[in-house]
Design a protein around this motif. Structure first.
Motif, PDB file in Angstrom:
ATOM      1  N   ARG A 110       0.829  -1.207   0.000  1.00  0.00           N
ATOM      2  CA  ARG A 110       0.000   0.000   0.000  1.00  0.00           C
ATOM      3  C   ARG A 110       0.864   1.259   0.000  1.00  0.00           C
ATOM      4  NH1 ARG A 110      -5.274  -0.277  -1.424  1.00  0.00           N
ATOM      5  NH2 ARG A 110      -6.060  -2.283  -0.803  1.00  0.00           N
ATOM      6  N   LEU A 111       1.985   1.149   0.660  1.00  0.00           N
ATOM      7  CA  LEU A 111       2.913   2.275   0.738  1.00  0.00           C
ATOM      8  C   LEU A 111       3.387   2.658  -0.663  1.00  0.00           C
ATOM      9  CD1 LEU A 111       3.687   3.530   3.399  1.00  0.00           C
ATOM     10  CD2 LEU A 111       5.824   2.288   3.353  1.00  0.00           C
ATOM     11  N   ARG A 112       3.593   1.634  -1.464  1.00  0.00           N
ATOM     12  CA  ARG A 112       4.009   1.863  -2.849  1.00  0.00           C
ATOM     13  C   ARG A 112       2.943   2.679  -3.593  1.00  0.00           C
ATOM     14  NH1 ARG A 112       7.224  -1.027  -6.374  1.00  0.00           N
ATOM     15  NH2 ARG A 112       7.685  -2.549  -4.753  1.00  0.00           N
ATOM     16  N   GLU A 113       1.659   2.371  -3.311  1.00  0.00           N
ATOM     17  CA  GLU A 113       0.574   3.109  -3.978  1.00  0.00           C
ATOM     18  C   GLU A 113       0.503   4.548  -3.496  1.00  0.00           C
ATOM     19  OE1 GLU A 113      -2.969   0.785  -3.270  1.00  0.00           O
ATOM     20  OE2 GLU A 113      -1.969  -1.010  -4.048  1.00  0.00           O
ATOM     21  N   PRO A 301      13.314   9.560  -8.848  1.00  0.00           N
ATOM     22  CA  PRO A 301      13.430   8.225  -8.248  1.00  0.00           C
ATOM     23  C   PRO A 301      12.048   7.632  -7.985  1.00  0.00           C
ATOM     24  CG  PRO A 301      13.993   9.939  -6.644  1.00  0.00           C
ATOM     25  CD  PRO A 301      13.846  10.609  -7.976  1.00  0.00           C
ATOM     26  N   ASP A 302      11.884   6.355  -8.248  1.00  0.00           N
ATOM     27  CA  ASP A 302      10.590   5.744  -7.937  1.00  0.00           C
ATOM     28  C   ASP A 302      10.651   5.059  -6.570  1.00  0.00           C
ATOM     29  OD1 ASP A 302      11.885   3.367  -8.315  1.00  0.00           O
ATOM     30  OD2 ASP A 302      11.087   3.031 -10.331  1.00  0.00           O
ATOM     31  N   PHE A 303       9.573   4.404  -6.208  1.00  0.00           N
ATOM     32  CA  PHE A 303       9.464   3.833  -4.857  1.00  0.00           C
ATOM     33  C   PHE A 303      10.625   2.878  -4.556  1.00  0.00           C
ATOM     34  CE2 PHE A 303       7.721   0.653  -1.860  1.00  0.00           C
ATOM     35  CZ  PHE A 303       7.476   1.503  -0.790  1.00  0.00           C
ATOM     36  N   ALA A 304      10.970   2.039  -5.531  1.00  0.00           N
ATOM     37  CA  ALA A 304      12.029   1.045  -5.296  1.00  0.00           C
ATOM     38  C   ALA A 304      13.389   1.719  -5.096  1.00  0.00           C
ATOM     39  CB  ALA A 304      12.084   0.071  -6.473  1.00  0.00           C
ATOM     40  N   LEU A 309      18.820   4.832  -1.262  1.00  0.00           N
ATOM     41  CA  LEU A 309      19.324   6.060  -0.613  1.00  0.00           C
ATOM     42  C   LEU A 309      19.845   5.733   0.789  1.00  0.00           C
ATOM     43  CD1 LEU A 309      16.465   8.450  -1.795  1.00  0.00           C
ATOM     44  CD2 LEU A 309      18.836   8.413  -2.624  1.00  0.00           C
ATOM     45  N   LYS A 310      20.918   4.963   0.840  1.00  0.00           N
ATOM     46  CA  LYS A 310      21.386   4.432   2.132  1.00  0.00           C
ATOM     47  C   LYS A 310      21.969   5.507   3.043  1.00  0.00           C
ATOM     48  CE  LYS A 310      22.029  -0.424   1.039  1.00  0.00           C
ATOM     49  NZ  LYS A 310      20.983  -0.470   0.059  1.00  0.00           N
ATOM     50  N   VAL A 409      13.330  10.144   4.200  1.00  0.00           N
ATOM     51  CA  VAL A 409      14.516   9.867   3.390  1.00  0.00           C
ATOM     52  C   VAL A 409      14.381  10.550   2.017  1.00  0.00           C
ATOM     53  CG1 VAL A 409      15.760   7.996   2.223  1.00  0.00           C
ATOM     54  CG2 VAL A 409      15.056   7.732   4.614  1.00  0.00           C
ATOM     55  N   LEU A 410      13.190  10.466   1.447  1.00  0.00           N
ATOM     56  CA  LEU A 410      12.952  11.096   0.138  1.00  0.00           C
ATOM     57  C   LEU A 410      13.130  12.612   0.218  1.00  0.00           C
ATOM     58  CD1 LEU A 410      11.789  11.153  -2.801  1.00  0.00           C
ATOM     59  CD2 LEU A 410       9.518  11.321  -1.760  1.00  0.00           C
ATOM     60  N   MET A 411      12.491  13.235   1.181  1.00  0.00           N
ATOM     61  CA  MET A 411      12.546  14.701   1.279  1.00  0.00           C
ATOM     62  C   MET A 411      13.969  15.192   1.515  1.00  0.00           C
ATOM     63  SD  MET A 411       9.452  16.220   1.232  1.00  0.00           S
ATOM     64  CE  MET A 411       9.372  17.477   2.407  1.00  0.00           C
ATOM     65  N   LEU A 412      14.670  14.521   2.420  1.00  0.00           N
ATOM     66  CA  LEU A 412      16.041  14.919   2.742  1.00  0.00           C
ATOM     67  C   LEU A 412      16.902  14.846   1.483  1.00  0.00           C
ATOM     68  CD1 LEU A 412      18.129  15.548   4.976  1.00  0.00           C
ATOM     69  CD2 LEU A 412      18.348  13.102   5.378  1.00  0.00           C
ATOM     70  N   SER A 413      16.767  13.747   0.785  1.00  0.00           N
ATOM     71  CA  SER A 413      17.577  13.516  -0.387  1.00  0.00           C
ATOM     72  C   SER A 413      17.265  14.525  -1.503  1.00  0.00           C
ATOM     73  CB  SER A 413      17.322  12.083  -0.853  1.00  0.00           C
ATOM     74  OG  SER A 413      18.083  11.790  -1.955  1.00  0.00           O
ATOM     75  N   LEU A 414      15.985  14.734  -1.730  1.00  0.00           N
ATOM     76  CA  LEU A 414      15.573  15.622  -2.821  1.00  0.00           C
ATOM     77  C   LEU A 414      16.028  17.063  -2.569  1.00  0.00           C
ATOM     78  CD1 LEU A 414      13.905  15.135  -5.386  1.00  0.00           C
ATOM     79  CD2 LEU A 414      11.919  16.016  -4.165  1.00  0.00           C
TER      80      LEU A 414
END
Ligand code: HEM
Length: 450
Positions: A110-113, A301-304, A309-310, A409-414
Motif C-alpha cells: 500500500r505504501l508503494r501506492e 526516483p521511484d518507490f524502489a 538512498l542508504k 529519506v525522500l525529502m532529505l535527499s531531494l
C-alpha cells in the motif's frame, strides 16, 4: 561540532521548582543522571512515576506484556477533546479492532501506492524552498508545511492549497500553540481526582478542527457511495472491514482516526526532517555525500529507488536518534510490579524515554555525537535492536513508521540534490519539547542553489 543538547537541571530541586521547570520544558527539567541510570523514581505527593532505560525492562513493557501496561489515562485526558477515541488513546479490545482496520492501509504494498502523492508533495516542498535561495529560511515552518501537504495528499488526495486543507492546517497550528506538551499531565503532581482544566481556546480549536475533518470525511463517504472515490488512504481505511467482526468505521470513528493521522503524522515528520536538515548543515561533509547520492539517482526516483538512498537513511535515522520527535511515552501499571528490586504499585506511571535511551552513556558509543556511520558498527547495530525506539516498539508501534521513513529519506535527499544549506553560527537551535521536540526559536538556515 556536537549537536545541541538541553542543559540538565541540578540533581536535587524542590517540587515547586521542578513543576516550574517542567512547565517550561520537559527535557531540561530532568537531571543529567538520567543519561546514565537504568531506572529512576519520581515521587510526588499523589503518585509515583518510574523512568526506565534498561533495555530488557523497556522490552517487558512494550513487547512482552503490553496489555499489562496500557496507555496512561493521564495522557489521554489532555488530548481527548481533539482526538476522541482515536487509536492513539484507546486500549484493550477497542484499540485492537482499530489497528486491525488501520494497519493494512500502511503495509508495504500500500505504501508503494501512496508514493506518487508523496513524490508530488516533495516536489512542491522543493519548489517552495528553491524560491528562497539566497535567503535565510526558518526551516521548521517549511517542513511543517511539507509534512502537512503529504498527509493531505496521501489521505484525501488534496494538496495543502485546497481551501479546506488550508483551514485544517491553520487551525492545527493555533491548537498547538494553546496545548501544553503531550506528556505533561503524567508527571504533574496533581491528585487524580482534581478536575483538569482545559484552556477555553484549546477546546474551541479542537471543536473547529473536528468540524472541518467531519466535512472531509462525510464528503468522502458520499464519494465512496457514489463509486467515484479516489484510491487513497482515506478510501482504503473507510472501506476496510474488521476481519473479525466485519464492521467498518462509522463517520465519527473515522474522524477520530483522521485527527490522529494528522497530528501524529505531521508534527513528528516535520520535526525529524527539520533536525536532519540542521545536522547536515552543520556537517558539510555528510551534506556533500548525500547530495552525490541523490544526484546519482536521477530526476525522478521511484518507490524502489528509495531503498538505494542508504546514506540519506542513515542520516535520517541519526536525526531520529538525537532528536526523537516523541521524546517520552507513558504507560500505567495494572498490577503491582517488581523492576530492579523496586516495588511499583498498581497505577504507577511508567515513563519510556527515547530521549534518554538514545543518548544513554552506558549503551551508545559517542552518545551525543552526530555519526551516521555508527549504524554500520557493532555497537550501532546492537543499539538499533535494543535501545532505539523513535517509533516505539511492540504491537503499539507507530502505524506510520514505514510511511515516515520513506517520506523523510525522500525529502532529505531531494532537497540536498538541488540545494546547499548552511547553519548560522549565532543561531544555534535549542531543543525543547512542545508537542514534539522542536527548536525554541526555530531552525534558521541559509539556502543556496547547489
Ligand atoms: C518521524 C515521524 C514519526 C515519528 C517519530 C512517530 C513516532 C510515534 C511514536 C513514538 C508513537 C507511539 C506513541 C506512544 O506509544 O505513546 C507513535 C504512534 C502513532 N503514530 Fe507515529 N510517528 C511518526 C509518523 C507518523 C505518521 C506519518 C503517521 C500516520 C500517517 C503516524 C501515526 C501514528 C499513530 C496512528 C500512532 C498510534 C498507534 C497506537 O497507539 O496503536 N505516525 N508514533
Amino acid at each position: 561540532m556536537t549537536p545541541p543538547k538541553p542543559r540538565s537541571r541540578p540533581d536535587k530541586v524542590s517540587l515547586r521548582r521542578y513543576v516550574k521547570l517542567f512547565r517550561e520544558d520537559i527535557l531540561s527539567a530532568q537531571p543529567a543522571r538520567l543519561y546514565r541510570a537504568w531506572m529512576a523514581e519520581f515521587k510526588t505527593p499523589f503518585f509515583r512515576s518510574y523512568l526506565i532505560n534498561q533495555p530488557d525492562l523497556v522490552k517487558t513493557v512494550l513487547k512482552d506484556r503490553p496489555l499489562d501496561f496500557p496507555k496512561s489515562g493521564r495522557i489521554s485526558e489532555g488530548l481527548r477533546p481533539l482526538l476522541g477515541d482515536s487509536v492513539f488513546l484507546t486500549n484493550g479490545a477497542l484499540w485492537q479492532k482499530q489497528r486491525r482496520i488501520i494497519d493494512p492501509a500502511f503495509e508495504g504494498g500500500r505504501l508503494r501506492e501512496t508514493y506518487p502523492a508523496m513524490w508530488e508533495a516533495a516536489q512542491a516542498a522543493l519548489a517552495r524552498l528553491s524560491a528562497r535561495t539566497g535567503e535565510v529560511v526558518e526551516i521548521e515552518e517549511q517542513t511543517s508545511h511539507a509534512a502537512a501537504d503529504i498527509i493531505f495528499r496521501t489521505l484525501f488526495s488534496i494538496p495543502i492549497e485546497d481551501a479546506l486543507a488550508q483551514k485544517v492546517f491553520h487551525e492545527f497550528r493555533a491548537y498547538q500553540r494553546t496545548q501544553p506538551i503531550l506528556n505533561l499531565a503524567a508527571f504533574l503532581p496533581l491528585p487524580p481526582w482534581m478536575p483538569r482544566f482545559f484552556r477555553a481556546d484549546t477546546k474551541a480549536a479542537a471543536k473547529r478542527i473536528r468540524g472541518l475533518i467531519t466535512e472531509l470525511t462525510e464528503r468522502r463517504r458520499a464519494e465512496i457511495a457514489a463509486g467515484r472515490a479516489p484510491d487513497d488512504l482515506a478510501t482504503n481505511i473507510m472501506t476496510t472491514r474488521d476481519p473479525e467482526t466485519g464492521e467498518r468505521f462509522s463517520t465519527e470513528e473515522m474522524v477520530d482516526q483522521v485527527a490522529i493521522f494528522f497530528l501524529a503524522g505531521h508534527e513528528t515528520s516535520a520535526s525529524a526532517l527539520a533536525w536532519a536538515l540542521y545536522l547536515v548543515a552543520t556537517h558539510p561533509e555528510w551534506q556533500e555525500r548525500l547530495a552525490e547520492e541523490a544526484q546519482a539517482l536521477g530526476d525522478a526516483p521511484d518507490f524502489a529507488d528509495i531503498s538505494k538512498l542508504k546514506l540519506s537513511r542513515d542520516v535520517f535515522r541519526e536525526a531520529l536518534r538525537l532528536y526523537p520527535p516523541v521524546p517520552m511515552m507513558v504507560r500505567e501499571t495494572t498490577c503491582p510490579e517488581r523492576f530492579r528490586d523496586r516495588d511499583l504499585p498498581k497505577g504507577a506511571q511508567v515513563v519510556l524515554s527515547p530521549w534518554h535511551q538514545h543518548r544513554h552513556e552506558r549503551l551508545w558509543d559517542n552518545p551525543d555525537g552526530f555519526d551516521p556511520a555508527r549504524w554500520g558498527t557493532e555497537n550501532g547495530r546492537q543499539c538499533m535492536r535494543e535501545a532505539y525506539m523513535p517509533f516505539s516498539a511492540g504491537p503499539r508501534v507507530c502505524t506510520g513508521a514505514g510511511f515516515a521513513m520513506v517520506e523523510g529519506v525522500l525529502m532529505l535527499s531531494l532537497i540536498l540534490r538541488d540545494l546547499k544549506l548552511t547553519a548560522l553560527p549565532d543561531k544555534v537551535p535549542e531543543p525543547v519539547a512542545f508537542l514534539t521536540v522542536r527548536a525554541r526559536d526555530g531552525i534558521h538556515l541559509a539556502v543556496d542553489r547547489r
